[in-house]
Structure formats: structure tokens, C-alpha cells
Scaffold this motif. Structure first.
Motif, short mmCIF file in Angstrom:
data_model
loop_
_atom_site.label_atom_id
_atom_site.label_comp_id
_atom_site.label_asym_id
_atom_site.label_seq_id
_atom_site.Cartn_x
_atom_site.Cartn_y
_atom_site.Cartn_z
N VAL A 192 0.84 -1.20 0.00
CA VAL A 192 0.00 0.00 0.00
C VAL A 192 0.88 1.25 0.00
CG1 VAL A 192 -1.72 1.28 1.34
CG2 VAL A 192 -1.90 -1.20 1.11
N GLN A 193 0.47 2.24 -0.78
CA GLN A 193 1.28 3.43 -1.01
C GLN A 193 0.82 4.60 -0.14
OE1 GLN A 193 1.82 4.28 -5.28
NE2 GLN A 193 0.95 2.25 -5.68
N HIS A 194 1.58 5.69 -0.24
CA HIS A 194 1.23 6.93 0.46
C HIS A 194 -0.12 7.45 -0.05
CE1 HIS A 194 2.09 10.57 2.74
NE2 HIS A 194 1.62 11.26 1.71
N GLY A 195 -0.93 7.99 0.86
CA GLY A 195 -2.20 8.57 0.46
C GLY A 195 -3.31 7.57 0.26
N PHE A 196 -3.22 6.42 0.92
CA PHE A 196 -4.15 5.33 0.65
C PHE A 196 -5.57 5.59 1.12
CE2 PHE A 196 -2.13 4.18 4.74
CZ PHE A 196 -3.25 3.96 5.54
N PRO A 199 -9.65 8.71 -1.98
CA PRO A 199 -10.12 8.07 -3.22
C PRO A 199 -9.82 8.87 -4.48
CG PRO A 199 -11.84 8.09 -1.53
CD PRO A 199 -10.76 8.99 -1.06
N ARG A 200 -9.87 10.21 -4.38
CA ARG A 200 -9.71 11.03 -5.57
C ARG A 200 -8.72 12.16 -5.33
NH1 ARG A 200 -12.86 9.85 -9.66
NH2 ARG A 200 -14.60 8.42 -9.29
N MET A 201 -8.08 12.55 -6.41
CA MET A 201 -7.15 13.68 -6.36
C MET A 201 -7.95 14.97 -6.25
SD MET A 201 -4.40 11.89 -6.62
CE MET A 201 -3.04 12.97 -7.02
N ARG A 202 -7.25 16.06 -6.03
CA ARG A 202 -7.93 17.35 -5.85
C ARG A 202 -8.75 17.74 -7.07
NH1 ARG A 202 -6.93 21.34 -2.01
NH2 ARG A 202 -7.59 23.44 -2.57
N ASP A 203 -8.32 17.32 -8.27
CA ASP A 203 -9.05 17.66 -9.50
C ASP A 203 -10.20 16.70 -9.79
OD1 ASP A 203 -7.77 15.36 -10.33
OD2 ASP A 203 -6.58 16.33 -11.91
N ASN A 207 -7.42 8.53 -7.49
CA ASN A 207 -6.08 8.50 -6.90
C ASN A 207 -5.51 7.10 -7.06
OD1 ASN A 207 -3.79 8.68 -5.31
ND2 ASN A 207 -4.90 8.66 -3.37
N PRO A 208 -4.43 6.93 -7.82
CA PRO A 208 -3.89 5.58 -8.04
C PRO A 208 -3.37 4.93 -6.76
CG PRO A 208 -2.40 7.25 -8.93
CD PRO A 208 -3.67 7.96 -8.55
N ALA A 209 -3.10 5.72 -5.73
CA ALA A 209 -2.60 5.16 -4.47
C ALA A 209 -3.72 4.73 -3.52
CB ALA A 209 -1.70 6.17 -3.77
N TYR A 210 -4.95 5.05 -3.86
CA TYR A 210 -6.05 4.70 -2.96
C TYR A 210 -6.16 3.19 -2.81
CZ TYR A 210 -10.73 4.18 -1.01
OH TYR A 210 -11.80 3.84 -0.22
N ASP A 211 -6.36 2.75 -1.58
CA ASP A 211 -6.54 1.33 -1.31
C ASP A 211 -7.76 1.17 -0.40
OD1 ASP A 211 -6.11 -1.29 0.31
OD2 ASP A 211 -4.61 -1.44 -1.29
N ALA A 212 -8.85 0.68 -0.97
CA ALA A 212 -10.11 0.63 -0.24
C ALA A 212 -10.02 -0.25 1.00
CB ALA A 212 -11.23 0.14 -1.16
N SER A 213 -9.31 -1.36 0.90
CA SER A 213 -9.20 -2.25 2.05
C SER A 213 -8.41 -1.60 3.18
CB SER A 213 -8.52 -3.56 1.63
OG SER A 213 -8.33 -4.41 2.75
N ALA A 214 -7.27 -1.01 2.86
CA ALA A 214 -6.47 -0.35 3.90
C ALA A 214 -7.22 0.85 4.48
CB ALA A 214 -5.13 0.09 3.32
N ASP A 215 -7.98 1.54 3.64
CA ASP A 215 -8.79 2.66 4.12
C ASP A 215 -9.80 2.17 5.15
OD1 ASP A 215 -9.99 5.16 4.38
OD2 ASP A 215 -11.13 4.97 2.52
N ARG A 216 -10.53 1.10 4.81
CA ARG A 216 -11.54 0.56 5.74
C ARG A 216 -10.89 0.04 7.02
NH1 ARG A 216 -13.60 -1.72 0.92
NH2 ARG A 216 -12.56 -3.68 1.43
N GLN A 217 -9.82 -0.73 6.87
CA GLN A 217 -9.19 -1.33 8.04
C GLN A 217 -8.61 -0.27 8.98
OE1 GLN A 217 -6.78 -5.02 7.46
NE2 GLN A 217 -7.15 -4.62 5.29
#
Length: 231
Positions: A192-196, A199-203, A207-217
Motif C-alpha cells: 500500500v502506497q502513500h495517500g491510501f 479516493p480522488r485527487m484534488r481535481d 487517486n492511483p494510491a487509494y486502497d479501499a481495504s487499507a482505508d476501511r481497516q
């Protein structure tokens, strides 16, 4: 979730926080330190979820009038802030001081994302009387290592593939915390990367670094810690 703008100061620097609280009495008050871009829709969504869960929330302001409008400006603003560690800590303390004025009768906690993750760890190192702090993909290095007992319980939620935080800094952080007897938990998510948590970039692009599982956990781990601390 509507947030109220609240002005405050760090010396001569005018800052603007975002504040919201539940209709019922708050379980606790949470300072939310945002990313290096300052507050973003993703940070505000997390703060709103905390309000829905029964917490009063204050999103702090890193930069005041210097709030960046793009990544290049944000890196420059962050560099100026981090370039003077005592001044940075003073800026971070201003947010906690405001939170305590707004919510004096409940436990105080802090969470942060990216630069904000570093911020909550700096406040723990600074000796702030907080019940818990949670860092999401935060920077772990510090110019002012802990040299006294740390009061809050600490949870760090870290992406193991975070290019900004090599493993040497991870182990260095563990050793720093152990040296002062801190009560810390460290959750590392493989690949898992930085910024996980974003979900989305400012624009608005994904976000390619988003990780739904790590976000939930990581979010569930934060709630579990808060429930344990609050009893």
C-alpha cells in the motif's frame, strides 16, 4: 455536513479552522490535521464521518493566507512550515488550543493525514495532553525526537510501499517510541502506497494510491482505539 468557519491565530498569522459537532453531547473532541494541501474534500468527508459517529471535530489550518492552490505551491508551503520545527509545533498547538476552548469538557484526541499524520505525532512528542492520536500515511521523521514521556495512546496506519517513509524510518520510529515508554500500535499494510485513504485527487480524478481495504481497516482500527480509550 456543514462546517462552521472559526478564525484563530498563531501569533500574527490568521488561520481558519472548520468546526462541526453532533446534535447530541459529543463523546470526545477530535482535532483533524489535514494533508499538505490543507483541507480537502477527502479530509472533510472523514471529519463529517466522525461527527456522524458522535464526535466534535475541528479541522486545523496549516498555512492561513498561504494556503496552496496546487501541488507545487503546497510542497513549497510545507517546506517553509517544516523548515522551522519549533515554529511548526507552535502552529500545531494553536489548533489544539482552539479545540480546547470550543470543547473544554470532553476528552481531546487528534488524527491526521499525510503532513497531518506527522502533525499528530509531533503533538504527542510535544507532550500534549491528548487521549489518543492516529496517523494515517503520516511522515514519521522528526527534528525533535521524543525525550519525555508521551501521554496519548498512539496508532500509526502506514502503507508499507510508501515511498516517503522508508523502512529505516519505520524502525527508527519504533525505537524512538520505545525509548520513552510510549503506548503505540503500528499497522502496516503490505503493498500500500502513500495517500491510501484518499479516493480522488484534488481535481476529481481517481487517486492511483487509494486502497479501499487499507482505508476501511485503518478507519476501523481508529474507532476501535477510540472506543477502548473512552470506555
Amino acid at each position: 455536513m456543514p462546517f462552521e468557519k472559526v478564525g484563530y491565530e498563531d501569533g500574527a498569522v490568521a488561520l481558519t479552522a472548520l468546526y462541526a459537532r453532533p446534535a447530541a453531547p459529543a463523546r470526545a473532541a477530535v482535532a483533524v490535521y489535514p494533508t499538505f494541501m490543507n483541507t480537502t474534500p477527502a479530509v472533510e468527508a472523514k471529519a463529517a464521518a466522525l461527527v456522524d459517529a458522535g464526535y466534535a471535530v475541528l479541522i486545523g489550518d496549516f498555512y492561513g493566507p498561504e494556503t496552496p492552490s496546487d501541488a507545487d505551491q503546497a510542497f513549497a508551503a510545507m517546506g517553509r512550515l517544516r523548515g522551522d520545527p519549533p515554529t511548526m509545533r507552535q502552529r500545531l498547538r494553536a489548533t489544539l488550543d482552539l479545540l480546547r476552548r470550543l470543547e473544554p469538557d470532553v476528552p481531546q484526541m487528534a488524527i491526521g493525514f499525510c503532513l497531518g499524520g506527522m502533525a499528530v505525532l509531533e503533538m504527542a512528542r510535544d507532550g500534549q495532553d491528548l487521549a489518543a492520536v492516529v496517523s494515517f500515511h503520516g511522515l514519521l521523521e522528526t527534528a525533535l525526537p521524543a525525550d519525555k514521556p508521551i501521554i496519548p495512546r498512539i496508532l500509526v496506519c502506514h502503507g508499507d510501499a510508501d515511498a516517503l517513509v522508508p523502512r529505516s524510518r519505520v524502525t527508527g520510529f519504533w525505537e524512538e517510541m520505545d525509548a520513552v515508554g510510549a503506548d503505540w500500535h503500528f499497522h502496516s499494510y503490505g503493498g500500500v502506497q502513500h495517500g491510501f485513504t484518499t479516493p480522488r485527487m484534488r481535481d476529481g480524478s481517481p487517486n492511483p494510491a487509494y486502497d479501499a481495504s487499507a482505508d476501511r481497516q485503518s478507519w476501523a482500527a481508529m474507532h476501535a482505539l477510540f472506543d477502548e480509550v473512552l470506555g
